[in-house]
Design a protein around this motif. Sequence first.
Motif, short mmCIF file in Angstrom:
data_model
loop_
_atom_site.label_atom_id
_atom_site.label_comp_id
_atom_site.label_asym_id
_atom_site.label_seq_id
_atom_site.Cartn_x
_atom_site.Cartn_y
_atom_site.Cartn_z
N SER A 12 0.83 -1.20 0.00
CA SER A 12 0.00 0.00 0.00
C SER A 12 0.87 1.26 0.00
O SER A 12 2.04 1.22 0.41
N ASP A 47 -2.52 -3.22 7.05
CA ASP A 47 -2.74 -3.58 5.65
C ASP A 47 -3.10 -5.06 5.51
O ASP A 47 -3.99 -5.42 4.73
N GLU A 60 -6.63 -5.61 6.57
CA GLU A 60 -7.53 -5.14 5.52
C GLU A 60 -7.59 -6.14 4.36
O GLU A 60 -8.67 -6.44 3.84
#
Length: 177
Positions: free
Chosen positions: A107, A157, A160
């Motif tokens: 990300s 991350d 997610e």
Amino acid sequence: MSINLRLLVGSFIFASLTLVFAAFSYDSQLVSLELARKLYDGGSAPLSRLEIAKEKTAVIQLRFSPAADDSSENDEARLQGKSAGEIMLAASSIMSEIRQVLSADVSPDLRRAVGALRYPLSRIEASEGNLSRGAVRREFAALWLGLEGAVTVARADLAELRGQTSDAIESARASGE
């Protein structure tokens, strides 16, 4: 309509349904493979690399901590020989881990957090081992804090990505019913 024609049309319909099901199954498998790749390449592998870098940083911090210092060595005296080489090797190894994280599909937040780690490492590498014990402590303490932040971002991350993967699998399961 004759029985032969009915059998032929029925067989054709059955074969068509089988092909549609096979295509759907193949597509679901491709989606699953892509999700697994994302979880590994964009989540767990970078997190693992950052954890390895943290361990290497912790080893150097422990090695050059005030408790590990010899009473005969001055805190501002420059490192020499084996100690300077050890610092350079550790910095190079940690930089290698960071480069691998940056080369992964991560990300933007993680890329930014990991990119910031290059500054303290480049300062260490630029010194070519010509550092005092106090400077080693300061630089590796700054590196440790940066790694802590990057690991936190990597864990968020990964969580997610896990959520997205669960949603995608549930969606595929629901559409397959």
